[in-house]
Design an enzyme around this catalytic site. Structure first.
Site, PDB file in Angstrom:
ATOM      1  N   GLY A 268       1.938  -8.049   3.598  1.00  0.00           N
ATOM      2  CA  GLY A 268       2.161  -7.152   4.726  1.00  0.00           C
ATOM      3  C   GLY A 268       0.834  -6.583   5.185  1.00  0.00           C
ATOM      4  O   GLY A 268       0.544  -6.492   6.383  1.00  0.00           O
ATOM      5  N   MET A 270      -3.444  -5.522   3.369  1.00  0.00           N
ATOM      6  CA  MET A 270      -4.327  -5.638   2.199  1.00  0.00           C
ATOM      7  C   MET A 270      -5.428  -4.588   2.255  1.00  0.00           C
ATOM      8  O   MET A 270      -6.098  -4.423   3.272  1.00  0.00           O
ATOM      9  CB  MET A 270      -4.916  -7.061   2.161  1.00  0.00           C
ATOM     10  CG  MET A 270      -5.903  -7.289   1.039  1.00  0.00           C
ATOM     11  SD  MET A 270      -5.088  -7.199  -0.602  1.00  0.00           S
ATOM     12  CE  MET A 270      -6.458  -6.592  -1.596  1.00  0.00           C
ATOM     13  N   ASN A 272      -8.530  -3.999   1.502  1.00  0.00           N
ATOM     14  CA  ASN A 272      -9.965  -4.238   1.372  1.00  0.00           C
ATOM     15  C   ASN A 272     -10.711  -2.951   1.709  1.00  0.00           C
ATOM     16  O   ASN A 272     -10.462  -2.347   2.758  1.00  0.00           O
ATOM     17  CB  ASN A 272     -10.400  -5.326   2.346  1.00  0.00           C
ATOM     18  CG  ASN A 272      -9.450  -6.498   2.318  1.00  0.00           C
ATOM     19  OD1 ASN A 272      -9.278  -7.127   1.285  1.00  0.00           O
ATOM     20  ND2 ASN A 272      -8.801  -6.763   3.442  1.00  0.00           N
ATOM     21  N   HIS A 304       0.002   3.485   2.673  1.00  0.00           N
ATOM     22  CA  HIS A 304      -0.075   2.740   1.413  1.00  0.00           C
ATOM     23  C   HIS A 304      -1.489   2.200   1.194  1.00  0.00           C
ATOM     24  O   HIS A 304      -2.108   2.421   0.155  1.00  0.00           O
ATOM     25  CB  HIS A 304       0.941   1.595   1.474  1.00  0.00           C
ATOM     26  CG  HIS A 304       0.966   0.710   0.275  1.00  0.00           C
ATOM     27  ND1 HIS A 304       1.968   0.772  -0.663  1.00  0.00           N
ATOM     28  CD2 HIS A 304       0.130  -0.276  -0.139  1.00  0.00           C
ATOM     29  CE1 HIS A 304       1.744  -0.127  -1.598  1.00  0.00           C
ATOM     30  NE2 HIS A 304       0.632  -0.788  -1.304  1.00  0.00           N
ATOM     31  N   GLU A 305      -1.999   1.522   2.208  1.00  0.00           N
ATOM     32  CA  GLU A 305      -3.329   0.909   2.042  1.00  0.00           C
ATOM     33  C   GLU A 305      -4.414   1.987   1.965  1.00  0.00           C
ATOM     34  O   GLU A 305      -5.399   1.830   1.242  1.00  0.00           O
ATOM     35  CB  GLU A 305      -3.616  -0.074   3.183  1.00  0.00           C
ATOM     36  CG  GLU A 305      -2.550  -1.153   3.401  1.00  0.00           C
ATOM     37  CD  GLU A 305      -2.122  -1.912   2.151  1.00  0.00           C
ATOM     38  OE1 GLU A 305      -2.905  -1.960   1.182  1.00  0.00           O
ATOM     39  OE2 GLU A 305      -0.991  -2.454   2.148  1.00  0.00           O
ATOM     40  N   HIS A 308      -4.684   3.287  -1.443  1.00  0.00           N
ATOM     41  CA  HIS A 308      -5.401   2.345  -2.312  1.00  0.00           C
ATOM     42  C   HIS A 308      -6.917   2.554  -2.270  1.00  0.00           C
ATOM     43  O   HIS A 308      -7.609   2.118  -3.193  1.00  0.00           O
ATOM     44  CB  HIS A 308      -5.147   0.905  -1.854  1.00  0.00           C
ATOM     45  CG  HIS A 308      -3.924   0.242  -2.440  1.00  0.00           C
ATOM     46  ND1 HIS A 308      -3.615   0.285  -3.781  1.00  0.00           N
ATOM     47  CD2 HIS A 308      -2.969  -0.528  -1.857  1.00  0.00           C
ATOM     48  CE1 HIS A 308      -2.498  -0.434  -3.990  1.00  0.00           C
ATOM     49  NE2 HIS A 308      -2.089  -0.930  -2.840  1.00  0.00           N
ATOM     50  N   GLU A 327       0.043  -0.758  -7.378  1.00  0.00           N
ATOM     51  CA  GLU A 327       1.021  -0.893  -6.294  1.00  0.00           C
ATOM     52  C   GLU A 327       2.096   0.190  -6.350  1.00  0.00           C
ATOM     53  O   GLU A 327       2.544   0.691  -5.328  1.00  0.00           O
ATOM     54  CB  GLU A 327       1.643  -2.289  -6.324  1.00  0.00           C
ATOM     55  CG  GLU A 327       0.646  -3.421  -6.027  1.00  0.00           C
ATOM     56  CD  GLU A 327      -0.073  -3.244  -4.692  1.00  0.00           C
ATOM     57  OE1 GLU A 327       0.324  -2.391  -3.885  1.00  0.00           O
ATOM     58  OE2 GLU A 327      -1.077  -3.960  -4.455  1.00  0.00           O
TER      59      GLU A 327
END
Ligand code: BES
Ligand code: ZN
Length: 849
Positions: A268, A270, A272, A304-305, A308, A327
């Protein structure tokens, strides 16, 4: 000698900085690269083994600090995805620079450095190259230490055609045209980070004007023609970045933050570092034409990303067994951020669906513990599932609610501070949580993380109703399990005068008993609804539950319906009781609570005779009809988004399972008006109405939808219509859909998902399965085997036993290693649903009337 397996790299040589220069050749689907890697040799070595996959190394050299230089000889170990560099002499401990000139492949399978070609609005081809490294495809882009523990700084340069833009993790330092007319874009060096976070993106992109959050410029990057769809994402990106800076109290670890939409994307999105990549439909939307769910999906994904960036990028798991925590935590934080920034969405209630999906899978004997030992990285691919994301996030929420939100947050901050730019195990987080909370967090959490399944908490009255006794046994649909958990239980006790008391207990393997006040009206276990368990009440307590409803939150009401239905599927609760509980829906106005019964109704629909279907439809109309009459097809003035969502759910329910002819006729009429532009549908009605129209649709509708998917101006509209083609009923139209879905005009990211929607349509299941068998090898060539999961999952619900048996037999002969467990789970569900059918069908008519 170490006992390190061959596929793991030795720690004797350690990289600290990569200077990476890459020039893609977009026409020939390859790229040239050179990399300088500063390394520390810790013990004398005569060879260095690093990762590389489908790379050809042309020249290899190593330079010592004194300037002495050695040429390396290369041999490939394709099986281990490694190259062995052998030196003419022993390298003594010290600092060196390794230089490699090489070339690689721009693939088409959405991993490594890949290339995709899509038509623009005028139908002209647009070529884009992008990377997806997680988990171990950085080794397809540059030779190096492609394990998360080898963190190093990255200074990246991209050389691209003059008319292209280029993006990577760091800020752009320079952007120049060289003598050959090539654009050379040099990016700033990153903090030490893992290789799986490296990103390169090249294409005819446009960027939004950067918005500063402190000293961090935030941008949304979209291909030409999509700039008008970036406002929503930009606001979400800025808001979530601020939210997490506050939550963690630790600066964002990059020097800029780009969110980039890629037209072909395996996942969906990522994370980076500084260069987050997305599917277009999760980033680009029109705030006025997108539904609340589409907006909340985009916002959650961005949240969400962004989470991270700290949890994952700044602090990273040591090895892939730790990916679940990465996750699970990001999923948990995405909910926090979304809930804080858009309280009106009620994200935690929406998450009930996620929790419920995880509870379903985790009730199977083919479930798995959240964490398990991982040898080769591929073994952790199976971790990217509901158990990691949804169960993982649920148990973190359960823990957070048990410890308190502030204690939890402080522990997380301590953990991130302590391990910044380093690597961790889950136990490092438990340590921080124990230090701050002084609670035995490790043993509580290990009971949830290291064993599969979850408990059914039994609630019983004893001593003439004076005592409540709680005990646990493992919940399973079939067979039995012997698991035991440390269960944080919150009990709500309703007193006759309207007061509600709550009590908290840690339920272990021994029953817990609590004395009830005299005038108890009702008892609800799992108060708050954040427990990852189900509850079974004895008959007396169960009969009092309806009296509790006015005091319960939507999450609690959801969970109560979900538990009863799980009991029905397990053969423990008569379906009559479930249907009795559904009667309360006539007063229910929460869209998610309504959503709790949709899977049950669909399953009944799939097993029912025509007469029984009509009885069920009648029940649906009786429960939901009056509600739609109250809501109206159109909102009057502004209203709460949850009310809009409710309207969408009810229209869909009545128009499909409810077979409400008036709703169907209205939907059809309103859709045609919508298309003609005279009266646009409210965004929350679009998908429901399109589904209702498709289910009752003819050839003209099919054609219209196909055209709409082609000329769509938003990614959501394109997908809405493309996937709706799978919801028709007429076999000839479904055949057209099938041909389209099998064709190469489908994007690689969508093909298997589309086939899944079609396979899940009972009017198309047989035909779709025939085609899947016939095209198996071709599908395996075009689509990553992992994505076969998308079209195999409906197998769980297909109630045509002949088709299901054929699919099961085929999968036995054609195993797909990557998704072995999900296939087993689908087959197990198939058995559970079949048993349900045989048990329930004979007296379904009485139950429904
Ligand atoms: N790190 C993952 C993306 C990923 C998943 C990479 C599997 C490699 C293998 C990313 O952070 C993620 O979780 N993405 C989700 C979306 C998110 C909103 C739940 C996804 O791709 O589904
Ligand atoms: Zn993630």
């Amino acid at each position: 000698m170490t006992d390190r397996p061959l596929y793991r790299l030795s720690h004797t040589v350690w990289p600290s900085r990569y200077r990476l220069e890459i020039e893609p050749n977009l026409n020939e689907s390859k790229f040239d690269g050179q990399v300088f890697i500063e390394v520390q040799v810790r013990e004398a070595v005569s060879e260095i083994v690093i990762n590389a996959l489908e790379l050809t190394l042309h020249e290899v050299r190593i330079t010592a600090q004194d300037g002495s230089e050695f040429i390396g000889e290369v041999s490939y170990n394709a099986r281990e995805e490694q190259v062995i560099l052998t030196w003419p002499t022993v390298l003594a401990p010290g600092l060196f620079t390794l230089w490699i000139r090489y070339e690689g492949i721009l693939g088409s399978t959405m991993s490594g450095f890949y290339r995709t070609q899509v038509p623009d609005r005028q139908g002209n081809p647009v070529v884009i190259a992008a990377t997806q490294c997680e988990q171990t495809d950085a080794r397809r882009i540059f030779p190096g230490w492609d394990e998360p523990e080898f963190k190093a700084r990255f200074a990246i340069t991209l050389i691209v055609p003059a008319d292209q833009r280029a993006f990577s993790n760091g800020k752009e330092l320079s952007n120049t045209l060289d003598q050959q007319g090539r654009r050379r874009v040099e990016f700033a060096e990153t903090i030490p980070m893992s290789t799986y976070l490296v990103a390169l993106v090249v294409g005819p992109y446009e960027t939004t004007v950067p918005e500063m959050v402190g000293d961090i410029p935030v941008r949304i990057v979209a291909r030409q023609g999509f700039a008008h769809l970036t406002d929503f994402a930009k606001q979400a990106a800025v808001d979530t970045l601020k939210y997490f800076q506050d939550y963690f109290g630790i600066p964002y670890p990059g020097d800029k933050l780009d969110h980039i939409a890629i037209p072909e994307f395996a996942a969906g999105a990522m994370e980076n570092l500084g260069c987050v990549t997305y599917r277009e439909e999760l980033l680009l939307l029109d705030p006025n034409q997108s539904s609340p769910i589409e907006q909340s999906n985009a916002m959650s994904t961005i949240g969400h990303e962004t989470a991270h960036m700290w949890f994952g990028d700044l602090v990273t798991m040591r090895w892939w067994n730790g990916i679940w925590l990465n996750e699970a935590f990001a999923t948990f934080m995405e909910l926090h951020a979304t809930d804080a920034l858009h309280p009106e969405w009620d994200s935690w209630t929406l998450f009930s669906h996620g929790r419920s999906l995880a509870l379903a899978v985790d009730g199977l004997k083919n479930s798995r513990p959240i964490e398990y030992p991982v040898g080769r990285p591929v073994e952790s691919w199976a971790m990217f599932d509901l158990l990691t994301y949804q169960k993982g996030a649920s148990i973190l929420r359960m823990l957070e609610q048990y410890l308190g939100e502030e204690v939890f947050r402080q522990s997380v901050v301590q953990y991130i501070r302590r391990h910044s730019m380093k690597n961790t195990e889950a136990s490092d987080l438990w340590d921080a949580l124990e230090e701050v909370s002084h609670e035995p967090v490790r043993s509580i959490m290990e009971s949830w993380v290291l064993q599969a399944g979850y408990p059914l908490v039994l609630a019983q009255l004893t001593d003439d109703g004076q005592n409540l006794v709680l005990s646990q046994k493992q919940f399973r649909y079939e067979s039995s399990g012997t698991g035991q958990w440390q269960v944080p239980v919150t009990v709500g006790v309703g007193i006759s005068d309207g007061r509600v008391m709550t009590e908290r207990h840690m339920l272990g393997s021994h029953p817990v008993s609590m004395v009830l006040p005299e005038d108890v009206a009702w008892v609800v276990v799992n108060r708050g609804g954040w427990g990852f368990y189900r509850v079974a009440y004895d008959e007396e307590l169960s009969s009092r539950l309806p009296a509790a409803l006015p005091s319960l939150t939507a999450i609690e009401r959801y969970q109560m319906l979900d538990d009863v239905w799980a009991g029905v599927l397990a053969g423990e609760v008569p379906i009559r009781l479930a249907v009795q509980r559904w009667q309360a829906l006539s007063d229910e106005e929460d869209p998610d609570v309504w959503g709790a019964v949709t899977p049950a109704l669909s399953l009944i629909n799939a097993i029912a005779t025509d007469d029984q279907k009509e009885l069920m439809a009648h029940l649906v109309r009786r429960l939901a009809g009056p509600l739609l009459a109250r809501l109206g097809f159109q909102a009057i003035g502004t209203e709460d988004v949850r009310r809009s969502r409710l309207r969408g759910s009810i229209v869909r329910l009545l128009g499909t399972l409810g077979q409400d002819q008036e709703v169907i006729a209205t939907a059809r009429r309103r859709w045609h008006q919508h298309l003609s532009g005279q009266d646009r549908l409210a965004p929350e009605l679009l998908t429901p109405v399109v589904h209702v129209v498709a289910e009752s649709g003819d050839e003209k509708d099919w054609e219209l939808m196909r055209q709409e998917s082609k000329k769509a101006t938003t990614p959501q509209d394109e997908q809405r219509y493309l996937f709706a083609l799978a919801r028709f009923k007429r076999p000839d139209l479904l055949k057209r859909t099938l041909d389209l879905y099998l064709s190469d005009s489908m994007r690689v990211q969508d093909g298997t998902i589309a086939l899944g929607v079609l396979f899940g349509n009972r009017h198309a299941a047989g035909m779709t399965w025939d085609a899947i068998e016939a095209h198996w090898d071709r599908l395996l060539k075009r689509y990553p085997a992992r994505t076969f999961e998308y079209f195999l999952m409906p197998l769980a619900q297909i109630m045509d036993e002949e088709v299901a048996d054929r699919a099961i037999a085929w999968l036995k002969d054609h195993p797909i290693e990557e998704i072995e467990r999900p296939i087993k789970q689908a087959i197990e569900f198939q058995g559970i649903h079949r048993a349900f059918k045989h048990r329930v069908k004979p007296h379904l008519s009485e139950t429904l009337s």
